[in-house]
Design an enzyme around this catalytic site. Sequence first.
Site, PDB file in Angstrom:
ATOM      1  N   ASP A  72       0.845  -1.191   0.000  1.00  0.00           N
ATOM      2  CA  ASP A  72       0.000   0.000   0.000  1.00  0.00           C
ATOM      3  C   ASP A  72       0.885   1.248   0.000  1.00  0.00           C
ATOM      4  O   ASP A  72       1.613   1.493   0.969  1.00  0.00           O
ATOM      5  CB  ASP A  72      -0.900  -0.017   1.245  1.00  0.00           C
ATOM      6  CG  ASP A  72      -1.914   1.116   1.217  1.00  0.00           C
ATOM      7  OD1 ASP A  72      -1.708   2.119   0.487  1.00  0.00           O
ATOM      8  OD2 ASP A  72      -2.923   1.007   1.938  1.00  0.00           O
ATOM      9  N   ASN A  97       2.083   6.379 -10.473  1.00  0.00           N
ATOM     10  CA  ASN A  97       0.768   6.450 -11.112  1.00  0.00           C
ATOM     11  C   ASN A  97      -0.396   6.341 -10.131  1.00  0.00           C
ATOM     12  O   ASN A  97      -1.469   6.909 -10.376  1.00  0.00           O
ATOM     13  CB  ASN A  97       0.685   5.307 -12.140  1.00  0.00           C
ATOM     14  CG  ASN A  97      -0.692   5.176 -12.737  1.00  0.00           C
ATOM     15  OD1 ASN A  97      -1.105   5.995 -13.546  1.00  0.00           O
ATOM     16  ND2 ASN A  97      -1.432   4.155 -12.314  1.00  0.00           N
ATOM     17  N   TYR A 162      -8.431  15.852  -3.515  1.00  0.00           N
ATOM     18  CA  TYR A 162      -7.787  15.106  -4.613  1.00  0.00           C
ATOM     19  C   TYR A 162      -7.118  16.085  -5.576  1.00  0.00           C
ATOM     20  O   TYR A 162      -5.940  15.930  -5.938  1.00  0.00           O
ATOM     21  CB  TYR A 162      -8.838  14.252  -5.339  1.00  0.00           C
ATOM     22  CG  TYR A 162      -8.356  13.672  -6.656  1.00  0.00           C
ATOM     23  CD1 TYR A 162      -7.549  12.539  -6.688  1.00  0.00           C
ATOM     24  CD2 TYR A 162      -8.709  14.273  -7.876  1.00  0.00           C
ATOM     25  CE1 TYR A 162      -7.105  12.016  -7.893  1.00  0.00           C
ATOM     26  CE2 TYR A 162      -8.264  13.748  -9.085  1.00  0.00           C
ATOM     27  CZ  TYR A 162      -7.463  12.626  -9.092  1.00  0.00           C
ATOM     28  OH  TYR A 162      -7.014  12.113 -10.285  1.00  0.00           O
ATOM     29  N   LYS A 166      -3.117  16.700  -6.801  1.00  0.00           N
ATOM     30  CA  LYS A 166      -2.672  16.663  -8.205  1.00  0.00           C
ATOM     31  C   LYS A 166      -1.894  17.942  -8.533  1.00  0.00           C
ATOM     32  O   LYS A 166      -0.941  17.918  -9.307  1.00  0.00           O
ATOM     33  CB  LYS A 166      -3.865  16.459  -9.132  1.00  0.00           C
ATOM     34  CG  LYS A 166      -4.523  15.088  -8.966  1.00  0.00           C
ATOM     35  CD  LYS A 166      -3.666  13.985  -9.527  1.00  0.00           C
ATOM     36  CE  LYS A 166      -3.402  12.838  -8.644  1.00  0.00           C
ATOM     37  NZ  LYS A 166      -2.617  11.770  -9.249  1.00  0.00           N
TER      38      LYS A 166
HETATM   39  N1  NAP Z   1      -8.640   7.822 -14.994  1.00  0.00           N
HETATM   40  C1  NAP Z   1      -8.788   9.114 -15.136  1.00  0.00           C
HETATM   41  O1  NAP Z   1      -9.806   9.596 -15.666  1.00  0.00           O
HETATM   42  C2  NAP Z   1      -7.699  10.062 -14.676  1.00  0.00           C
HETATM   43  C3  NAP Z   1      -7.820  11.431 -14.975  1.00  0.00           C
HETATM   44  C4  NAP Z   1      -6.822  12.302 -14.558  1.00  0.00           C
HETATM   45  C5  NAP Z   1      -5.734  11.829 -13.846  1.00  0.00           C
HETATM   46  N2  NAP Z   1      -5.653  10.499 -13.550  1.00  0.00           N
HETATM   47  C6  NAP Z   1      -4.501  10.045 -12.779  1.00  0.00           C
HETATM   48  O2  NAP Z   1      -3.906   8.949 -13.428  1.00  0.00           O
HETATM   49  C7  NAP Z   1      -3.430   8.002 -12.479  1.00  0.00           C
HETATM   50  C8  NAP Z   1      -3.989   6.633 -12.776  1.00  0.00           C
HETATM   51  O3  NAP Z   1      -5.373   6.658 -12.702  1.00  0.00           O
HETATM   52  P1  NAP Z   1      -6.208   5.339 -12.970  1.00  0.00           P
HETATM   53  O4  NAP Z   1      -7.616   5.785 -13.185  1.00  0.00           O
HETATM   54  O5  NAP Z   1      -5.529   4.486 -13.971  1.00  0.00           O
HETATM   55  O6  NAP Z   1      -6.089   4.464 -11.689  1.00  0.00           O
HETATM   56  P2  NAP Z   1      -6.270   4.295 -10.112  1.00  0.00           P
HETATM   57  O7  NAP Z   1      -7.585   3.717  -9.934  1.00  0.00           O
HETATM   58  O8  NAP Z   1      -5.919   5.537  -9.408  1.00  0.00           O
HETATM   59  O9  NAP Z   1      -5.122   3.205  -9.750  1.00  0.00           O
HETATM   60  C9  NAP Z   1      -4.643   2.349 -10.644  1.00  0.00           C
HETATM   61  C10 NAP Z   1      -3.534   1.501 -10.058  1.00  0.00           C
HETATM   62  O10 NAP Z   1      -2.994   1.976  -8.828  1.00  0.00           O
HETATM   63  C11 NAP Z   1      -3.059   0.941  -7.834  1.00  0.00           C
HETATM   64  N3  NAP Z   1      -3.248   1.593  -6.541  1.00  0.00           N
HETATM   65  C12 NAP Z   1      -4.270   2.403  -6.164  1.00  0.00           C
HETATM   66  N4  NAP Z   1      -4.098   2.774  -4.888  1.00  0.00           N
HETATM   67  C13 NAP Z   1      -2.951   2.197  -4.445  1.00  0.00           C
HETATM   68  C14 NAP Z   1      -2.249   2.190  -3.208  1.00  0.00           C
HETATM   69  N5  NAP Z   1      -2.704   2.858  -2.144  1.00  0.00           N
HETATM   70  N6  NAP Z   1      -1.110   1.492  -3.109  1.00  0.00           N
HETATM   71  C15 NAP Z   1      -0.633   0.784  -4.173  1.00  0.00           C
HETATM   72  N7  NAP Z   1      -1.251   0.759  -5.359  1.00  0.00           N
HETATM   73  C16 NAP Z   1      -2.397   1.450  -5.499  1.00  0.00           C
HETATM   74  C17 NAP Z   1      -4.232   0.059  -8.282  1.00  0.00           C
HETATM   75  O11 NAP Z   1      -4.139  -1.284  -7.878  1.00  0.00           O
HETATM   76  P3  NAP Z   1      -4.682  -1.798  -6.451  1.00  0.00           P
HETATM   77  O12 NAP Z   1      -6.112  -1.361  -6.378  1.00  0.00           O
HETATM   78  O13 NAP Z   1      -4.527  -3.279  -6.496  1.00  0.00           O
HETATM   79  O14 NAP Z   1      -3.834  -1.172  -5.415  1.00  0.00           O
HETATM   80  C18 NAP Z   1      -4.053   0.114  -9.804  1.00  0.00           C
HETATM   81  O15 NAP Z   1      -3.063  -0.768 -10.223  1.00  0.00           O
HETATM   82  C19 NAP Z   1      -3.830   8.540 -11.109  1.00  0.00           C
HETATM   83  O16 NAP Z   1      -2.727   9.218 -10.554  1.00  0.00           O
HETATM   84  C20 NAP Z   1      -4.939   9.520 -11.394  1.00  0.00           C
HETATM   85  O17 NAP Z   1      -4.989  10.574 -10.464  1.00  0.00           O
HETATM   86  C21 NAP Z   1      -6.605   9.602 -13.948  1.00  0.00           C
END
Ligand code: NAP
Length: 271
Positions: A72, A97, A162, A166
Site C-alpha cells: 500500500d 501512477n 484530490y 494533483k
Molecule cells: N482515470 C482518469 O480519468 C484520470 C484522470 C486524470 C488523472 N488520472 C490520474 O492517473 C493516475 C492513474 O489513474 P487510474 O484511473 O488508472 O487508476 P487508479 O484507480 O488511481 O489506480 C490504478 C492503479 O494503482 C493501484 N493503486 C491504487 N491505490 C494504491 C495504493 N494505495 N497502493 C498501491 N497501489 C495502489 C491500483 O491497484 P490496487 O487497487 O490493487 O492497489 C491500480 O493498479 C492517477 O494518478 C490519477 O490521479 C486519472
Amino acid sequence: MPNPKDDAFATRYGPAALVAGASEGIGAAFARQLAAAGLHLVLVARRASPLEQLADELRTAHGVEVRTLPCDLGEEAAAGAIVKACHGLDIGLLVYNAAASSVGRFLDTPVAAHLRSVHVNARGPVLLAHALGGPMARRGRGGIVLMSSLTAFQGTPFAASYGATKAFNLVLAEGLWSELKERGVDVLACCPGATLTPGYELATPPRAESRFAPKPQEPAEVAREALAALGRHPLVITGRGNRIASFAMRRLFSRRLAVVTMGKEMRKRYD
Ligand SMILES: NC(=O)c1ccc[n+]([C@@H]2O[C@H](COP(=O)([O-])OP(=O)(O)OC[C@H]3O[C@@H](n4cnc5c(N)ncnc54)[C@H](OP(=O)(O)O)[C@@H]3O)[C@@H](O)[C@H]2O)c1
C-alpha cells in the site's frame, strides 16, 4: 528525445523501471509499453493477483524480468519495502501512477479519506522520487513521471483534496524538472483528463458524460503521450481535446470563472 521504440529509450531510462500503481488502467499501460521497449520492471499495487497476471503476460510477451510487490503506497513504510524489492536492479525510470480519490462533498467525507489522498498521492511521490532519484542522479541519467491531472490547474469542488494533491504533483514535478536536469534526470508531470480506466468507470456515474467535455482517452494513449514527452517538456496535457479545454480554462477564463465552471460540471455529476 528518446522514443520508447528506440534503443536510446532503454539506454537512457533502463535497464529497469518501477511503476507504482501498475496493475490496471494507465499504470498497466505504462508497464506494457515499457516492457515492449525492453525495460525490466518492478510493479507495485495493493492486490497481488492482478499484478502477477500482468507480470506473467509481460515476461511471456517481451522476455523481460518482472518483479511484483504487493504493498500500500499510502503507508510510510512502502518506500523502504520498494527499495528492498529493487535490490540488484538499476531503476532508471520511476512512474508514480497510483492515486486515491475521494469524490463528494468535502465535509460529508471522513477526514481519513482526505488524508489517504494526501498520503498516497503526495507523500508517496516525494518518498519514491527521493529514494530512487538519488541513485539516478548519481548515475547521471534517469527519468521520473508523476501523474497529475487537469484538476491540478484550478480548485475542483467535490474533489477539492484530490485536486490539491494533483496540483502538488504538478508543482513538485516542475521543480524537480529544473533541479534534476543538470544531474541528467528528466522529470515530467503528466496531466490527463478523463481516461477510461476501471477506477474512472467506477467513480463516474453513467449520467455524467457531458456533451461539452472532451472525449475520454484510452489508458494506452495517455501512457504513450507521457513517454514521448519525457525529456522534452516538464509537463504534458494528454489528448488534443484536453489541451484545448485546458487552454480555455487557464488562459481565457479568470481563475474564479474556471473554479465556478468546474463546480457546475462536478455538481451535475456528483451532487
Ligand atoms: N482515470 C482518469 O480519468 C484520470 C484522470 C486524470 C488523472 N488520472 C490520474 O492517473 C493516475 C492513474 O489513474 P487510474 O484511473 O488508472 O487508476 P487508479 O484507480 O488511481 O489506480 C490504478 C492503479 O494503482 C493501484 N493503486 C491504487 N491505490 C494504491 C495504493 N494505495 N497502493 C498501491 N497501489 C495502489 C491500483 O491497484 P490496487 O487497487 O490493487 O492497489 C491500480 O493498479 C492517477 O494518478 C490519477 O490521479 C486519472
